[in-house]
Each structure stands twice: as C-alpha cells, then as structure tokens.
Scaffold this motif. Structure first.
Motif, PDB file in Angstrom:
ATOM      1  N   VAL A  32       1.589   4.787  -9.201  1.00  0.00           N
ATOM      2  CA  VAL A  32       0.472   5.393  -8.462  1.00  0.00           C
ATOM      3  C   VAL A  32       0.617   5.113  -6.971  1.00  0.00           C
ATOM      4  CG1 VAL A  32      -2.019   5.333  -8.102  1.00  0.00           C
ATOM      5  CG2 VAL A  32      -1.100   5.295 -10.427  1.00  0.00           C
ATOM      6  N   ALA A  33       0.956   3.868  -6.610  1.00  0.00           N
ATOM      7  CA  ALA A  33       1.132   3.522  -5.197  1.00  0.00           C
ATOM      8  C   ALA A  33       2.254   4.342  -4.570  1.00  0.00           C
ATOM      9  CB  ALA A  33       1.415   2.032  -5.054  1.00  0.00           C
ATOM     10  N   ALA A  34       3.347   4.501  -5.299  1.00  0.00           N
ATOM     11  CA  ALA A  34       4.473   5.292  -4.788  1.00  0.00           C
ATOM     12  C   ALA A  34       4.058   6.749  -4.571  1.00  0.00           C
ATOM     13  CB  ALA A  34       5.649   5.212  -5.757  1.00  0.00           C
ATOM     14  N   ALA A  35       3.259   7.277  -5.498  1.00  0.00           N
ATOM     15  CA  ALA A  35       2.800   8.660  -5.374  1.00  0.00           C
ATOM     16  C   ALA A  35       1.874   8.852  -4.177  1.00  0.00           C
ATOM     17  CB  ALA A  35       2.086   9.080  -6.662  1.00  0.00           C
ATOM     18  N   LEU A  36       1.232   7.765  -3.747  1.00  0.00           N
ATOM     19  CA  LEU A  36       0.298   7.841  -2.617  1.00  0.00           C
ATOM     20  C   LEU A  36       0.954   7.495  -1.280  1.00  0.00           C
ATOM     21  CD1 LEU A  36      -2.825   6.167  -4.260  1.00  0.00           C
ATOM     22  CD2 LEU A  36      -2.506   8.586  -3.735  1.00  0.00           C
ATOM     23  N   TRP A  65       6.147  -0.738   8.581  1.00  0.00           N
ATOM     24  CA  TRP A  65       5.322  -1.272   7.495  1.00  0.00           C
ATOM     25  C   TRP A  65       5.000  -0.189   6.479  1.00  0.00           C
ATOM     26  CZ3 TRP A  65       5.239  -6.214   6.903  1.00  0.00           C
ATOM     27  CH2 TRP A  65       5.249  -7.077   7.995  1.00  0.00           C
ATOM     28  N   LEU A  66       4.882   1.043   6.944  1.00  0.00           N
ATOM     29  CA  LEU A  66       4.525   2.149   6.063  1.00  0.00           C
ATOM     30  C   LEU A  66       5.751   2.789   5.416  1.00  0.00           C
ATOM     31  CD1 LEU A  66       1.907   3.769   8.462  1.00  0.00           C
ATOM     32  CD2 LEU A  66       1.436   2.324   6.475  1.00  0.00           C
ATOM     33  N   ARG A  67       6.928   2.400   5.862  1.00  0.00           N
ATOM     34  CA  ARG A  67       8.163   2.959   5.303  1.00  0.00           C
ATOM     35  C   ARG A  67       8.961   1.938   4.496  1.00  0.00           C
ATOM     36  NH1 ARG A  67      11.408   3.584   9.202  1.00  0.00           N
ATOM     37  NH2 ARG A  67      10.164   2.958  11.005  1.00  0.00           N
ATOM     38  N   SER A  68       8.427   0.734   4.369  1.00  0.00           N
ATOM     39  CA  SER A  68       9.183  -0.355   3.745  1.00  0.00           C
ATOM     40  C   SER A  68       9.083  -0.388   2.226  1.00  0.00           C
ATOM     41  CB  SER A  68       8.681  -1.696   4.302  1.00  0.00           C
ATOM     42  OG  SER A  68       7.325  -1.906   3.927  1.00  0.00           O
ATOM     43  N   GLY A  69       8.109   0.318   1.669  1.00  0.00           N
ATOM     44  CA  GLY A  69       7.884   0.234   0.226  1.00  0.00           C
ATOM     45  C   GLY A  69       7.098  -1.006  -0.172  1.00  0.00           C
ATOM     46  N   LEU A  70       6.571  -1.721   0.819  1.00  0.00           N
ATOM     47  CA  LEU A  70       5.805  -2.933   0.539  1.00  0.00           C
ATOM     48  C   LEU A  70       4.617  -2.649  -0.365  1.00  0.00           C
ATOM     49  CD1 LEU A  70       5.090  -5.933   1.102  1.00  0.00           C
ATOM     50  CD2 LEU A  70       3.864  -5.144   3.146  1.00  0.00           C
ATOM     51  N   HIS A  71       3.960  -1.504  -0.146  1.00  0.00           N
ATOM     52  CA  HIS A  71       2.769  -1.184  -0.936  1.00  0.00           C
ATOM     53  C   HIS A  71       3.072  -1.040  -2.419  1.00  0.00           C
ATOM     54  CE1 HIS A  71       4.665   2.636  -0.069  1.00  0.00           C
ATOM     55  NE2 HIS A  71       3.869   3.268  -0.915  1.00  0.00           N
ATOM     56  N   VAL A  72       4.274  -0.566  -2.732  1.00  0.00           N
ATOM     57  CA  VAL A  72       4.657  -0.413  -4.142  1.00  0.00           C
ATOM     58  C   VAL A  72       4.828  -1.781  -4.799  1.00  0.00           C
ATOM     59  CG1 VAL A  72       6.390   0.515  -5.728  1.00  0.00           C
ATOM     60  CG2 VAL A  72       5.751   1.802  -3.674  1.00  0.00           C
TER      61      VAL A  72
END
Length: 217
Positions: free
Chosen positions: A16-20, A34-41
C-alpha cells in the motif's frame, strides 16, 4: 500463526505504501531524496509487522495498519518539507475513532476507548500549548498528529502515553545534538519533529507490550 499474520500485515502495508509513492510526492510538492529513497515502504512494513502484537481483533488491526502506512508517509514528507499534510493526518481521526469503537464493542473494551479519547485530548492540548509557547519549534501539523498518536497510545494505556511522549522529546534532542555536532544545522535551524513523535509512539507501544508481557508472566 501470529508470526504469519505479522508477515502478511507487513507485506500488505509495504504494498500500500509503495502504491502511494506518487501521491505522496505530489502532496509534498518536492523531489527531495527523502521522498525517493523508499524509506516509507520500509517503515510501513516495519509498522505492519508490529501491529498484530497490539491488536485484539481485525478492527483495531486494520486501524493500526492504516496508522502505520500513514505515519510511514508522514516521516519522509516532514523530513523533506517540514510539513505534516492535513490530507493525511485529519482522516486518521475518524478512522481511528471508528476502528477503536468497533473493537471496544466487540471485546467490551469501553475503558480502553475512553482512555484513547482522553489520551488524544491530553496530547492535543499539551502540544497546542507547546506550539503557542514555541511556534518556531512546533507547528499545527505536529499538534494535529499528537491527537492521533495520543488516541493510539491511550488505547494501550497511560504508561504508553507517558513513555511515548517522553521518548519523542528525547529522540528529537538526541538528533539535534548529533546534527549540531556534525555542523549540519545551527541552533536556529528547524528540525522536523514529526518523525520523533512517531518513533516515540512506536517506542511507547513497545514499552507497553514488554511491560504487559512481564506483568502477565
């Protein structure tokens, strides 16, 4: 069985995080690393893995997973643009209220629901006062997020609220000292407080889980 649920929750949260990812970047209006690092996933997967350990049933598990994904998006956004968007934070209020109310009705956990409401009110008021005292250090986004985290921690227990709140300030102070020592910031520089609040809440929940296990044993 619990481990399987934890793994499944981690995978679902990460997907879900990746899709967002694209909506997250558009909402932030930035191309920060920070928004391109994949940290949120990774953060969503970690939160998803831990959520089943705190849940009584499917309603609060779904709520905790939604919180995990939302907070995973908020951390890199705040690090990138020093902002916690209302579009992510505000919907968490009704979502959390509905999920915890359903759980309270299912498991007769009305005391926990009342404590969640009290925790939300206490942290909302506490952070609002701090924002009035030091508007350069805390924004209204931090105040709004505090209410959500207060409900989450309050549902678990007052020790979780206290531990999570203290941990947020300790983490933020530690990060500030490290950045100052490395000369990455000055005493007048702003430091995103949202990540410390979220990680502090995670530590508060972990403390509650360990404490509950020790008391049960």
């Amino acid at each position: 069985m619990l481990f399987v649920i934890c793994v499944a929750s981690a995978v679902v949260s990460a997907v879900v995080a990746a899709a967002l990812t694209r909506p997250m970047r558009a909402l932030a209006g930035s191309r920060s690393r920070w928004l391109r690092s994949g940290l949120h996933v990774l953060l969503a997967a970690a939160g998803g893995f831990g959520a089943p350990y705190l849940a009584l049933g499917w309603a609060d598990l779904t709520t905790f997973l939604a919180l995990a994904v939302a907070c995973a998006l908020l951390i890199p956004i705040d690090l990138a643009v020093f902002r916690l968007p209302d579009a992510i934070v505000l919907p968490l209020y009704p979502l959390t209220a509905v999920g915890l109310t359903v759980t309270a009705a299912t498991f007769d956990a009305w005391g926990s629901l009342g404590r969640a409401a009290a925790g939300a009110a206490v942290l909302l008021a506490f952070y609002f006062v701090l924002a009035l005292i030091n508007p350069a250090g805390l924004g209204l986004g931090d105040v709004k997020l505090a209410g959500v985290l207060g409900a989450f921690l309050g549902w678990l227990g007052w020790p979780a609220v206290l531990a999570g709140t203290l941990a947020a300030f300790v983490l933020n102070a530690a990060v500030a000292l490290v950045l100052l020592a490395a000369r990455r910031v000055t005493v007048k520089s702003g430091i995103a407080f949202g990540p410390a609040m979220i990680l502090g809440a995670v530590l508060g929940a972990a403390y509650w889980a360990v404490r509950s296990t020790a008391l049960a044993g």
